[in-house]
Design an enzyme around this catalytic site. Sequence first.
Site, PDB file in Angstrom:
ATOM      1  N   ASP A  21       0.863  -1.184   0.000  1.00  0.00           N
ATOM      2  CA  ASP A  21       0.000   0.000   0.000  1.00  0.00           C
ATOM      3  C   ASP A  21       0.895   1.227   0.000  1.00  0.00           C
ATOM      4  OD1 ASP A  21      -2.411   1.562   0.287  1.00  0.00           O
ATOM      5  OD2 ASP A  21      -1.882   1.862   2.384  1.00  0.00           O
ATOM      6  N   SER A  22       0.298   2.382  -0.218  1.00  0.00           N
ATOM      7  CA  SER A  22       1.057   3.628  -0.199  1.00  0.00           C
ATOM      8  C   SER A  22       1.542   3.967   1.205  1.00  0.00           C
ATOM      9  CB  SER A  22       0.192   4.774  -0.729  1.00  0.00           C
ATOM     10  OG  SER A  22      -0.943   4.966   0.093  1.00  0.00           O
ATOM     11  N   CYS A  67      -4.410  -1.216  -1.821  1.00  0.00           N
ATOM     12  CA  CYS A  67      -4.405   0.221  -2.092  1.00  0.00           C
ATOM     13  C   CYS A  67      -5.474   0.506  -3.133  1.00  0.00           C
ATOM     14  CB  CYS A  67      -3.029   0.646  -2.619  1.00  0.00           C
ATOM     15  SG  CYS A  67      -2.909   2.383  -3.092  1.00  0.00           S
ATOM     16  N   GLU A 102      -2.547   8.512   8.371  1.00  0.00           N
ATOM     17  CA  GLU A 102      -1.086   8.466   8.407  1.00  0.00           C
ATOM     18  C   GLU A 102      -0.525   9.213   9.618  1.00  0.00           C
ATOM     19  OE1 GLU A 102       1.114   6.848   6.427  1.00  0.00           O
ATOM     20  OE2 GLU A 102      -0.544   5.918   5.326  1.00  0.00           O
ATOM     21  N   CYS A 121     -10.733   3.163  -0.181  1.00  0.00           N
ATOM     22  CA  CYS A 121      -9.294   3.285   0.057  1.00  0.00           C
ATOM     23  C   CYS A 121      -9.048   2.499   1.332  1.00  0.00           C
ATOM     24  CB  CYS A 121      -8.910   4.758   0.229  1.00  0.00           C
ATOM     25  SG  CYS A 121      -7.252   5.022   0.896  1.00  0.00           S
ATOM     26  N   HIS A 167      -7.145   2.921   3.648  1.00  0.00           N
ATOM     27  CA  HIS A 167      -6.999   3.766   4.834  1.00  0.00           C
ATOM     28  C   HIS A 167      -8.350   3.966   5.534  1.00  0.00           C
ATOM     29  CE1 HIS A 167      -3.140   4.886   2.991  1.00  0.00           C
ATOM     30  NE2 HIS A 167      -2.795   5.430   4.141  1.00  0.00           N
TER      31      HIS A 167
END
Length: 271
Positions: free
Chosen positions: A10-11, A73, A151, A185, A187
């Site tokens: 993933d990012s 992702c 994040e 997403c 996240h």
Amino acid sequence: MDKRPIGVFDSGLGGLSTVRAMKKILPNEDIIYFGDTGRVPYGSRSNETIETYAAQDIRFLESFSCKMIVAACGTVSTVAADLIEKISEPATGITKPSAKAAALATTNNIIGVMGTSATVNSNAFEEEIRKTNPDAKVVSVACPMLVSLVENNWIDIDDEVANAAVKRYLKPILQAGADTIILGCTHFPILAPIIQKIAGGYVKLIDTGYEEAMYVKTVLRKNDIENSATHKGAQKFFVSDKTQNFCDVANVLLGEDIESKCEFIDIFKHI
């Protein structure tokens, strides 16, 4: 039995929602995770840059002889789907399993999609949803701030900034009457308690991490590459920036201290 690990990328931190689900659904599987925290976010970048980063992430995981590659992702899954399809080993992104789940879950045929800007612009979720439910109305909203909130570990259910951002992004989806929302997403499932609180209990949230993990289980079984039932799965985590913040969030999400399992790598030395 196939002892090779499953590679997940993933990012940044978002793919941990897929790892969390995989640990429960596939407790016998070893997982190699790469979070490209040095280059997060992907969702605001050009398609060409996203494809370049994804190709590099895939090559890094392939160096571990993974038996399956999982793009945890949403941006990569939608923008770089062709890359995923070209991987020699079995591979998947989040789009197809999550879109199918949403298309089957809705009762009023109004589905919301929360994603990055790149994901929303790709229309990939809408196209996949209509393959299962041609009558569905899809309302997609780009939610770029949510990646940064995760994040930076602003994920508490009472966090004022997180609540304000989620409320603003949800407004057009709820005004459209959606009864099902894809957290497009990986996240975003981390913010699911906040999203559910604001959306209301009647709205069904599609957890892309869970749906992807269930699909991985199906692929492993279909290809007869499951690990032994007696093996306790282990995880190893790699990130392309400092490990501390990643570990802090991972410890909460995964319910264990992963600091000894997490390592910084220079992605440019592995491509």
